[in-house]
Design a protein around this motif. Structure first.
Motif, PDB file in Angstrom:
ATOM      1  N   ASP A 133       0.809  -1.226   0.000  1.00  0.00           N
ATOM      2  CA  ASP A 133       0.000   0.000   0.000  1.00  0.00           C
ATOM      3  C   ASP A 133       0.839   1.271   0.000  1.00  0.00           C
ATOM      4  N   LEU A 134       2.171   1.138   0.157  1.00  0.00           N
ATOM      5  CA  LEU A 134       3.039   2.315   0.103  1.00  0.00           C
ATOM      6  C   LEU A 134       3.271   2.792  -1.330  1.00  0.00           C
ATOM      7  N   GLU A 135       2.837   2.005  -2.308  1.00  0.00           N
ATOM      8  CA  GLU A 135       2.957   2.417  -3.703  1.00  0.00           C
ATOM      9  C   GLU A 135       2.289   3.779  -3.897  1.00  0.00           C
ATOM     10  N   GLY A 136       3.060   4.731  -4.401  1.00  0.00           N
ATOM     11  CA  GLY A 136       2.525   6.055  -4.679  1.00  0.00           C
ATOM     12  C   GLY A 136       2.315   6.938  -3.454  1.00  0.00           C
ATOM     13  N   LYS A 137       2.792   6.496  -2.290  1.00  0.00           N
ATOM     14  CA  LYS A 137       2.592   7.269  -1.064  1.00  0.00           C
ATOM     15  C   LYS A 137       3.875   8.034  -0.690  1.00  0.00           C
ATOM     16  N   ARG A 138       3.753   8.830   0.373  1.00  0.00           N
ATOM     17  CA  ARG A 138       4.891   9.597   0.899  1.00  0.00           C
ATOM     18  C   ARG A 138       5.427   8.865   2.121  1.00  0.00           C
ATOM     19  N   VAL A 139       6.690   8.418   2.047  1.00  0.00           N
ATOM     20  CA  VAL A 139       7.240   7.518   3.052  1.00  0.00           C
ATOM     21  C   VAL A 139       8.525   8.100   3.638  1.00  0.00           C
ATOM     22  N   ALA A 140       8.590   8.201   4.956  1.00  0.00           N
ATOM     23  CA  ALA A 140       9.800   8.662   5.649  1.00  0.00           C
ATOM     24  C   ALA A 140      10.670   7.458   5.990  1.00  0.00           C
ATOM     25  N   VAL A 141      11.966   7.563   5.713  1.00  0.00           N
ATOM     26  CA  VAL A 141      12.872   6.416   5.857  1.00  0.00           C
ATOM     27  C   VAL A 141      14.044   6.712   6.801  1.00  0.00           C
ATOM     28  N   GLU A 165       7.143   9.549  -2.892  1.00  0.00           N
ATOM     29  CA  GLU A 165       8.261  10.275  -2.289  1.00  0.00           C
ATOM     30  C   GLU A 165       8.914   9.410  -1.221  1.00  0.00           C
ATOM     31  N   ILE A 166      10.236   9.378  -1.238  1.00  0.00           N
ATOM     32  CA  ILE A 166      11.016   8.721  -0.188  1.00  0.00           C
ATOM     33  C   ILE A 166      11.758   9.826   0.539  1.00  0.00           C
ATOM     34  N   LEU A 167      11.390  10.052   1.797  1.00  0.00           N
ATOM     35  CA  LEU A 167      11.817  11.250   2.510  1.00  0.00           C
ATOM     36  C   LEU A 167      12.801  10.911   3.630  1.00  0.00           C
ATOM     37  N   PRO A 168      14.075  11.324   3.509  1.00  0.00           N
ATOM     38  CA  PRO A 168      15.032  11.109   4.601  1.00  0.00           C
ATOM     39  C   PRO A 168      14.874  12.180   5.673  1.00  0.00           C
ATOM     40  N   MET A 169      14.407  11.780   6.839  1.00  0.00           N
ATOM     41  CA  MET A 169      14.239  12.712   7.955  1.00  0.00           C
ATOM     42  C   MET A 169      14.257  11.915   9.249  1.00  0.00           C
ATOM     43  N   GLY A 170      14.612  12.573  10.355  1.00  0.00           N
ATOM     44  CA  GLY A 170      14.676  11.922  11.653  1.00  0.00           C
ATOM     45  C   GLY A 170      13.308  11.430  12.106  1.00  0.00           C
ATOM     46  N   PRO A 171      13.273  10.425  12.995  1.00  0.00           N
ATOM     47  CA  PRO A 171      12.001   9.817  13.396  1.00  0.00           C
ATOM     48  C   PRO A 171      11.034  10.770  14.092  1.00  0.00           C
ATOM     49  N   GLU A 172      11.534  11.717  14.882  1.00  0.00           N
ATOM     50  CA  GLU A 172      10.616  12.632  15.571  1.00  0.00           C
ATOM     51  C   GLU A 172       9.949  13.580  14.585  1.00  0.00           C
ATOM     52  N   GLU A 173      10.718  14.106  13.649  1.00  0.00           N
ATOM     53  CA  GLU A 173      10.125  14.956  12.614  1.00  0.00           C
ATOM     54  C   GLU A 173       9.139  14.161  11.772  1.00  0.00           C
ATOM     55  N   ALA A 174       9.520  12.911  11.430  1.00  0.00           N
ATOM     56  CA  ALA A 174       8.637  12.070  10.620  1.00  0.00           C
ATOM     57  C   ALA A 174       7.324  11.795  11.335  1.00  0.00           C
ATOM     58  N   LEU A 175       7.396  11.552  12.652  1.00  0.00           N
ATOM     59  CA  LEU A 175       6.180  11.298  13.413  1.00  0.00           C
ATOM     60  C   LEU A 175       5.277  12.535  13.431  1.00  0.00           C
ATOM     61  N   ASP A 176       5.857  13.713  13.576  1.00  0.00           N
ATOM     62  CA  ASP A 176       5.074  14.951  13.540  1.00  0.00           C
ATOM     63  C   ASP A 176       4.378  15.103  12.185  1.00  0.00           C
ATOM     64  N   THR A 182       1.095  14.985   6.264  1.00  0.00           N
ATOM     65  CA  THR A 182       1.983  15.293   5.142  1.00  0.00           C
ATOM     66  C   THR A 182       2.946  14.146   4.832  1.00  0.00           C
ATOM     67  N   VAL A 183       2.899  13.100   5.647  1.00  0.00           N
ATOM     68  CA  VAL A 183       3.607  11.849   5.401  1.00  0.00           C
ATOM     69  C   VAL A 183       2.599  10.726   5.644  1.00  0.00           C
ATOM     70  N   ASP A 184       2.681   9.667   4.825  1.00  0.00           N
ATOM     71  CA  ASP A 184       1.720   8.562   4.949  1.00  0.00           C
ATOM     72  C   ASP A 184       2.229   7.425   5.821  1.00  0.00           C
ATOM     73  N   ALA A 185       3.543   7.213   5.878  1.00  0.00           N
ATOM     74  CA  ALA A 185       4.091   6.110   6.668  1.00  0.00           C
ATOM     75  C   ALA A 185       5.529   6.418   7.056  1.00  0.00           C
ATOM     76  N   VAL A 186       5.960   5.802   8.150  1.00  0.00           N
ATOM     77  CA  VAL A 186       7.296   6.023   8.704  1.00  0.00           C
ATOM     78  C   VAL A 186       7.944   4.667   8.991  1.00  0.00           C
ATOM     79  N   PHE A 187       9.139   4.459   8.459  1.00  0.00           N
ATOM     80  CA  PHE A 187       9.932   3.278   8.814  1.00  0.00           C
ATOM     81  C   PHE A 187      10.781   3.596  10.040  1.00  0.00           C
ATOM     82  N   TYR A 188      10.888   2.623  10.943  1.00  0.00           N
ATOM     83  CA  TYR A 188      11.802   2.766  12.084  1.00  0.00           C
ATOM     84  C   TYR A 188      12.218   1.360  12.527  1.00  0.00           C
ATOM     85  N   ALA A 189      13.489   1.023  12.296  1.00  0.00           N
ATOM     86  CA  ALA A 189      14.018  -0.285  12.705  1.00  0.00           C
ATOM     87  C   ALA A 189      14.653  -0.142  14.074  1.00  0.00           C
TER      88      ALA A 189
END
Length: 334
Positions: A133-141, A165-176, A182-189
């Motif tokens: 479902d991330l196809e075509g979405k805005r994803v923070a990595v 969009e694949i967006l490189p940003m820190g996890p706290e900014e991504a969560l905000d 303005t972001v659809d999903a956030v990866f965090y390992a």
């Protein structure tokens, strides 16, 4: 006779310099580089700081963006002697042999112990159901120098999912930005429970952990489950994949070898305390575990009586691991 006086002054000055240098070395704490302040690895570092203090060992716990920064820091940065890194970053380092610095890093970084399995958290909007479902979405990595960045980019690559969009940003900014829409999903390992998600995600945010069950992803990474109730807002088991977090050090022959040995001894002696009182991920630590292709540190097995040599303290403008990732993933929007 003046030359004798000058010679005596020179010898005395040299002796004073040696004594001062030794005292300075003793005053510098052992350093470990971990992760973000709201991440699991930083909490593990604070747990280690507590137990080592009771052993008379000062441990400086450094925050960082994550594994890609850490692996270069333990190789090159003054004051960093231990690092928490993800095993897929180690795998990248072992396989990329065309870069001279990466080759030397692979030779000089040694294993202390495998730590735990870091679950891949894919936190997203409530309407997302799986990785596809991330196809075509805005994803923070996460940022380029984090382990999450490498894992997320590999997952998207092998599963052939193409976000808008694949967006490189820190996890706290991504969560905000996830909350604001303005972001659809956030990866965090990171090892569950992740403090950031415990403290900053609320039921009224209407976010959910998205399963990572893609067949190609499961063939590349071990499968695992984030149990229901790991977070107060999570009411069901979530299937995902994991990546092993590993503790590494520099291949000291002199210098800090004794301190690394004392660290390893204190870790072993206090492991039961850590499992009872520290972060839940300490329960997964296997001091006898191995990571394919990586040699254990000789300093962990035995202490050296020699001191004085440390890695070259010079720095480079670009972390070569980051540089390699940029070549592998040339664009943040595919």
């Amino acid at each position: 006779m003046q030359w004798i006086a000058r010679f005596g002054w020179t010898v005395g000055t040299a002796a004073l310099w040696i004594l001062t240098s030794a005292a300075f070395a003793d005053s510098v704490p052992l350093g470990i580089v971990t992760g973000t302040p709201k991440g699991t690895d930083y909490r593990l570092g604070l747990d280690l700081q507590d137990i080592l203090k009771s052993q008379g060992i000062d441990l400086a716990v450094h925050t960082s963006a994550g594994s890609v920064e850490n692996i270069y820091a333990v190789y090159k940065r003054p004051g960093v002697h231990l690092a928490v890194v993800q095993s897929d970053v180690l795998a990248l380092l072992a396989k990329v042999r065309t870069h001279s610095t990466l080759r030397r890093m692979a030779q000089k970084i040694k294993l202390v112990a495998p730590l735990y399995n870091a679950e891949v958290h894919l936190l997203g909007q409530h309407f997302l159901r799986d990785l596809g479902d991330l196809e075509g979405k805005r994803v923070a990595v996460d940022r380029e120098d984090s382990g999450t960045y490498l894992t997320a980019r590999l997952l998207l690559e092998i599963s052939q999912v193409k976000p808008a969009e694949i967006l490189p940003m820190g996890p706290e900014e991504a969560l905000d930005r996830l909350r604001s829409g303005t972001v659809d999903a956030v990866f965090y390992a990171a090892g569950a429970p992740v403090p950031l998600f415990q403290e900053k995600v609320r039921p009224e945010d209407h976010l959910r952990l998205i399963p990572v069950t893609d067949k190609y992803a499961k063939g590349f990474y071990p499968q695992t489950v984030i149990p229901a109730g790991t977070y107060l807002w999570q009411h069901e088991n979530v299937a995902t994949i994991s990546v092993r977090a590993v503790l590494v050090t520099y291949d000291y022959r002199m210098g800090w070898c004794d301190e690394v040995a004392r660290f390893a001894q204190a870790l072993e002696q206090n492991l039961e305390w850590l499992k009872k009182n520290g972060h839940p991920k300490w329960k997964e630590l296997d001091l006898d575990g191995k990571v394919a292709g990586w040699e254990p540190s000789s300093c962990v097995r035995k202490a050296s009586s020699l001191r004085g040599l440390v890695p070259d303290a010079t720095t480079e403008e670009v972390n070569p691991v980051v540089e390699t990732l940029r070549q592998l993933f040339p664009s943040n929007s595919d």
